[in-house]
Design a protein around this motif. Structure first.
Motif, short mmCIF file in Angstrom:
data_model
loop_
_atom_site.label_atom_id
_atom_site.label_comp_id
_atom_site.label_asym_id
_atom_site.label_seq_id
_atom_site.Cartn_x
_atom_site.Cartn_y
_atom_site.Cartn_z
N GLU A 113 -48.13 0.03 -10.59
CA GLU A 113 -47.13 -0.75 -9.87
C GLU A 113 -46.56 -1.86 -10.74
N ARG A 114 -47.40 -2.46 -11.57
CA ARG A 114 -46.90 -3.49 -12.49
C ARG A 114 -45.94 -2.88 -13.51
N LEU A 115 -46.26 -1.69 -13.97
CA LEU A 115 -45.35 -1.03 -14.91
C LEU A 115 -44.03 -0.68 -14.24
N SER A 116 -44.10 -0.22 -13.01
CA SER A 116 -42.87 0.13 -12.30
C SER A 116 -42.00 -1.08 -12.04
N ASP A 117 -42.63 -2.24 -11.85
CA ASP A 117 -41.86 -3.45 -11.58
C ASP A 117 -40.99 -3.88 -12.76
N LEU A 118 -41.25 -3.34 -13.94
CA LEU A 118 -40.40 -3.68 -15.09
C LEU A 118 -38.97 -3.20 -14.89
N GLY A 119 -38.78 -2.24 -14.00
CA GLY A 119 -37.43 -1.75 -13.72
C GLY A 119 -36.75 -2.43 -12.55
N SER A 181 -33.75 8.23 -10.86
CA SER A 181 -34.53 7.00 -10.71
C SER A 181 -33.67 5.79 -11.06
N GLY A 182 -33.44 4.94 -10.08
CA GLY A 182 -32.68 3.72 -10.34
C GLY A 182 -33.44 2.71 -11.18
N HIS A 183 -34.77 2.65 -10.98
CA HIS A 183 -35.58 1.71 -11.78
C HIS A 183 -35.55 2.09 -13.26
N THR A 184 -35.65 3.38 -13.54
CA THR A 184 -35.61 3.81 -14.94
C THR A 184 -34.26 3.52 -15.57
N ALA A 217 -42.61 2.51 -20.41
CA ALA A 217 -43.65 2.03 -19.50
C ALA A 217 -43.17 2.08 -18.06
N THR A 218 -41.90 1.73 -17.84
CA THR A 218 -41.35 1.79 -16.49
C THR A 218 -41.35 3.22 -15.96
N ALA A 219 -40.85 4.15 -16.76
CA ALA A 219 -40.80 5.55 -16.34
C ALA A 219 -42.20 6.11 -16.09
N VAL A 223 -43.84 7.56 -12.39
CA VAL A 223 -44.38 8.91 -12.21
C VAL A 223 -45.85 8.85 -11.80
N LEU A 224 -46.63 8.01 -12.47
CA LEU A 224 -48.06 7.93 -12.15
C LEU A 224 -48.32 7.36 -10.76
N ARG A 225 -47.46 6.48 -10.31
CA ARG A 225 -47.63 5.91 -8.97
C ARG A 225 -47.19 6.89 -7.88
N GLY A 226 -46.39 7.88 -8.23
CA GLY A 226 -45.91 8.84 -7.25
C GLY A 226 -44.62 8.42 -6.59
#
Length: 260
Positions: A113-119, A181-184, A217-219, A223-226
């Motif tokens: 989740e921390r990695l995803s928050d980078l996006g 993916s908008g975050h990516t 890291a964001t991407a 993916v790992l978080r689902g």
């Protein structure tokens, strides 16, 4: 046996038998070109780039560099292929689902989740805004505008595609709007765009490397978080590549103009 003058000359004076250099017209002559210039014109010093480094060596003849337009067209073609597979539920979706099932939640959610928050927009966009302001203050306003236009293009492309494809998520099959993916896309344009703007002012290529690590890291976290399928993040990277290639070309031209 007495030593004769001839033998003393032969033994004691060894330099008498060596050939002597004769000065004459042959040694005094300096070859000249027919146009009157020296036989070899010395090369002038290479002009340094804005970062203070020596100028780059021209490319080797016969090995043309990859055309940015060709690279952008290839990314666009691959993006269209992936989008078509998502729309028609093509064969690419089977390995996409298999990879997702094998990777989802293999790492604690607190990390992914921390990695995803980078996006997230509040995290990534301010980085680009600071780089744009710095480039504008250094006289590269056109490059800053190009990076800002690329960021504005992200929601203009992502939102209609999400509504058109209506793809469900890995952990939420009842929901829709996961492709691309908008975050990516936000992370790629914000971090890489910022790196392209500040690259002329640093002595090492670390800004682009850091930007690629943050985007990857964001991407990976998504993916790992689902929260996204692997094809979702891949499509976003392919979609953003032409935008960043355009920013890079404008940035290089703006750098040459400001240095000239």
């Amino acid at each position: 046996m007495s030593e004769t003058p001839r033998s003393r000359e032969t033994v004691g004076d060894t330099s008498a038998g060596l050939p002597q250099r004769r000065t004459g017209h042959a040694f005094a002559h300096t070859p000249r070109r027919s146009d009157g210039r020296p036989p070899q014109t010395p090369r002038g010093p290479r002009q340094p780039d804005p970062g203070g480094r020596p100028g780059t060596i021209p490319p080797v003849p016969g090995r043309p560099a990859t055309s940015p337009r060709l690279a952008a067209a290839l990314c666009g073609l691959l993006f269209a292929l992936v989008t078509w597979q998502v729309l028609v539920s093509g064969p690419l979706l089977a390995p996409d689902h298999a990879i997702s099932r094998a990777l989802v939640r293999t790492i604690p959610d607190s990390v992914t989740e921390r990695l995803s928050d980078l996006g997230n927009v509040p995290v990534a966009v301010p980085v680009l805004a600071l780089a744009m302001a710095y480039a504008a203050l250094r006289g590269r306003r056109l490059a800053a505008l190009a990076a800002g236009a690329a960021m504005l293009a992200v929601p203009a492309l992502v939102v209609p595609l999400k509504e058109w494809t209506a793809r469900p998520g890995p952990l939420e099959p009842w929901a829709a709007g996961y492709y691309p993916s908008g975050h990516t896309a936000t992370a790629a344009v914000a971090y890489v765009g910022a790196a392209l703007l500040v690259r002329p002012y640093v002595r090492r290529p670390w800004p682009v490397a850091v930007a690629l690590v943050l985007t990857g890291a964001t991407a990976t976290g998504l993916v790992l978080r689902g929260w996204h399928w692997p094809l979702d993040v891949l499509a976003s990277l392919l979609m953003c590549a032409p935008l960043l290639i355009g920013v890079d070309r404008v940035s290089r031209r703006s750098t040459r103009r400001s240095s000239g």
